[in-house]
Enzyme design. Sequence first.
Site, PDB file in Angstrom:
ATOM      1  N   SER A   1       8.453 -13.961 -13.513  1.00 32.11           N
ATOM      2  CA  SER A   1       8.567 -13.599 -15.099  1.00 32.11           C
ATOM      3  C   SER A   1       9.835 -15.035 -15.378  1.00 32.11           C
ATOM      4  CB  SER A   1       9.650 -12.272 -15.102  1.00 32.11           C
ATOM      5  OG  SER A   1      10.250 -12.994 -16.956  1.00 32.11           O
TER       6      SER A   1
ATOM      7  N   GLU B   1      12.175 -15.047 -16.736  1.00 29.43           N
ATOM      8  CA  GLU B   1      13.588 -14.056 -16.300  1.00 29.43           C
ATOM      9  C   GLU B   1      14.472 -14.044 -15.383  1.00 29.43           C
ATOM     10  OE1 GLU B   1      15.074 -11.797 -19.122  1.00 29.43           O
ATOM     11  OE2 GLU B   1      14.036 -12.336 -20.228  1.00 29.43           O
TER      12      GLU B   1
ATOM     13  N   TYR C   1      16.194  -6.723 -14.502  1.00 29.88           N
ATOM     14  CA  TYR C   1      14.532  -6.702 -14.359  1.00 29.88           C
ATOM     15  C   TYR C   1      14.347  -8.386 -13.489  1.00 29.88           C
ATOM     16  CZ  TYR C   1      10.409  -8.390 -16.271  1.00 29.88           C
ATOM     17  OH  TYR C   1       8.975  -8.613 -16.476  1.00 29.88           O
TER      18      TYR C   1
HETATM   19  P1  NAP Z   1       3.058  -3.502 -19.186  1.00 29.96           P
HETATM   20  O1  NAP Z   1       2.440  -3.981 -20.247  1.00 29.96           O
HETATM   21  O2  NAP Z   1       4.479  -2.876 -19.389  1.00 29.96           O
HETATM   22  O3  NAP Z   1       2.433  -3.407 -18.028  1.00 29.96           O
HETATM   23  C1  NAP Z   1       3.080  -2.386 -16.323  1.00 29.96           C
HETATM   24  C2  NAP Z   1       2.341  -1.622 -16.068  1.00 29.96           C
HETATM   25  O4  NAP Z   1       3.057  -0.997 -14.897  1.00 29.96           O
HETATM   26  C3  NAP Z   1       1.653  -0.065 -16.749  1.00 29.96           C
HETATM   27  O5  NAP Z   1       0.984  -0.286 -16.789  1.00 29.96           O
HETATM   28  C4  NAP Z   1       2.475   0.510 -16.051  1.00 29.96           C
HETATM   29  O6  NAP Z   1       2.017   2.037 -16.348  1.00 29.96           O
HETATM   30  C5  NAP Z   1       2.158   0.058 -14.263  1.00 29.96           C
HETATM   31  N1  NAP Z   1       3.139   0.798 -13.430  1.00 29.96           N
HETATM   32  C6  NAP Z   1       4.488   1.011 -13.813  1.00 29.96           C
HETATM   33  N2  NAP Z   1       5.060   1.975 -12.680  1.00 29.96           N
HETATM   34  C7  NAP Z   1       3.759   2.152 -11.671  1.00 29.96           C
HETATM   35  C8  NAP Z   1       3.979   2.505 -10.655  1.00 29.96           C
HETATM   36  N3  NAP Z   1       4.944   3.338  -9.804  1.00 29.96           N
HETATM   37  N4  NAP Z   1       3.022   2.165  -9.256  1.00 29.96           N
HETATM   38  C9  NAP Z   1       1.697   1.828 -10.493  1.00 29.96           C
HETATM   39  N5  NAP Z   1       1.641   1.762 -12.267  1.00 29.96           N
HETATM   40  C10 NAP Z   1       3.053   1.224 -12.387  1.00 29.96           C
HETATM   41  O7  NAP Z   1       3.666  -4.968 -18.609  1.00 29.96           O
HETATM   42  P2  NAP Z   1       2.575  -6.947 -19.089  1.00 29.96           P
HETATM   43  O8  NAP Z   1       3.596  -6.783 -19.987  1.00 29.96           O
HETATM   44  O9  NAP Z   1       1.165  -6.249 -19.199  1.00 29.96           O
HETATM   45  O10 NAP Z   1       2.994  -7.058 -17.901  1.00 29.96           O
HETATM   46  C11 NAP Z   1       2.242  -7.449 -16.296  1.00 29.96           C
HETATM   47  C12 NAP Z   1       3.535  -8.036 -15.511  1.00 29.96           C
HETATM   48  O11 NAP Z   1       3.860  -9.058 -15.886  1.00 29.96           O
HETATM   49  C13 NAP Z   1       4.567  -7.174 -15.146  1.00 29.96           C
HETATM   50  O12 NAP Z   1       4.813  -7.269 -13.630  1.00 29.96           O
HETATM   51  C14 NAP Z   1       5.913  -7.602 -16.016  1.00 29.96           C
HETATM   52  O13 NAP Z   1       6.928  -7.672 -15.251  1.00 29.96           O
HETATM   53  C15 NAP Z   1       5.556  -9.434 -15.907  1.00 29.96           C
HETATM   54  N6  NAP Z   1       6.226 -10.208 -17.026  1.00 29.96           N
HETATM   55  C16 NAP Z   1       5.009 -10.087 -18.205  1.00 29.96           C
HETATM   56  C17 NAP Z   1       5.796 -10.461 -19.380  1.00 29.96           C
HETATM   57  C18 NAP Z   1       5.528 -10.938 -21.070  1.00 29.96           C
HETATM   58  O14 NAP Z   1       5.642 -11.074 -21.091  1.00 29.96           O
HETATM   59  N7  NAP Z   1       4.840  -9.495 -21.067  1.00 29.96           N
HETATM   60  C19 NAP Z   1       6.409 -11.775 -18.805  1.00 29.96           C
HETATM   61  C20 NAP Z   1       6.585 -12.387 -17.308  1.00 29.96           C
HETATM   62  C21 NAP Z   1       6.017 -11.259 -16.525  1.00 29.96           C
HETATM   63  P3  NAP Z   1       2.772   3.369 -16.705  1.00 29.96           P
HETATM   64  O15 NAP Z   1       2.830   2.830 -18.148  1.00 29.96           O
HETATM   65  O16 NAP Z   1       1.760   4.298 -16.394  1.00 29.96           O
HETATM   66  O17 NAP Z   1       4.022   3.106 -16.285  1.00 29.96           O
END
Ligand code: NAP
Length: 324
Positions: free
Chosen positions: A126, A128, A150
């Site tokens: 990220s 971040e 984070y």
């Molecule tokens: P998101 O919608 O919050 O999805 C994260 C997923 O992780 C959720 O489906 C969640 O499932 C799952 N999860 C959490 N704890 C878990 C565990 N113990 N075991 C298995 N699964 C688990 O995030 P996103 O926006 O799609 O982002 C995807 C990734 O990219 C993340 O790692 C995020 O930090 C990173 N990222 C995102 C952005 C952005 O702008 N979107 C930017 C940079 C990096 P539950 O809901 O069931 O807990």
Amino acid sequence: MKQKVALITGIAGQDGSYLSELLLNKNYKIFGIKKQNSDQNKYNNIRHILNKIKFVSADLLIETSLIDAIKKTKPDEIYNLAAQSSVAESWKNPIHTGEITALGAIRLLESIRKTNNKIKFYQASSSEIFGGSKKSPQNEETCPNPKSPYGAAKLYAHWMVKNYRETYNMFAVSGILFNHESPRRGLEYVTRKITHEAVKIKLGMSKELKLGNLDAEKDWGFAGDYVEAMWLMLQQENPKDFVIGTGKIHSVLEFVTETFNFLKLDWKNYVKIDASFLRPAETNLLIADITNAKKTLKWKPKINFKNLIKMMVAEELNFLSKNK
Ligand code: NAP
């Protein structure tokens, strides 16, 4: 040609859903990691493709469950998208954030090393990690300086990916993704909160929108564009990290103004500043330098800021008018 197999953590999240659509179009067999007792209401993002995905029970908190999942599914590629992914939440639950966002990634790397270190691994890193960076824009060489639990957790995972790549000769890479949004973004994130609440106001379901810092500026892109970069990173000959973003920044106020303009409303009549939404520490200016992604991956974003908001507002209007 042999059908490729992908194992995805966080498959029901925003990125997991777009990545699944992309890989299904490329004829992959897809396995999603599903936590035990996971809430089925959280599967809305992938409900339309549920019959094309197979699930395997595992948890990023339990290494043996990940090893079992890899043995069962025999993936060619693993995409680690699961995380406690909210900066605000990471201040409330820093230990839990470290357990999932940092150590969860290491448990996966260890599981790959112990089962089959030829599996290609993508880590959702990220912007971040650059939170307090003095230099802007940021590229793959910029010195990290996270400003939240984070960001620090993502940085630990990021450096471990590099260490596993160099020490164990694994194809393990980090995509340093800047903010990316979509109609599938969680409601706790500012962009989705703005489009959701503004449409509710338009439909007479709400009267005001409470926000924190309107001056905060972000490099916002469309999630559907960014998952393509993830896939491209695993198709390269050599494993390498890439910065992915748009290279353009916009303020929260611009996001608000565009959203309300699309709805033909004046934001000043509805937006209230609420200090409780201010972050303990704001990041410095985060802007992606995507020179390397353009050159090597031949990747660039397709959806611009205005079209992203237009898409989010249209989807919100469609959903909320049906579910008023
Ligand atoms: P998101 O919608 O919050 O999805 C994260 C997923 O992780 C959720 O489906 C969640 O499932 C799952 N999860 C959490 N704890 C878990 C565990 N113990 N075991 C298995 N699964 C688990 O995030 P996103 O926006 O799609 O982002 C995807 C990734 O990219 C993340 O790692 C995020 O930090 C990173 N990222 C995102 C952005 C952005 O702008 N979107 C930017 C940079 C990096 P539950 O809901 O069931 O807990």
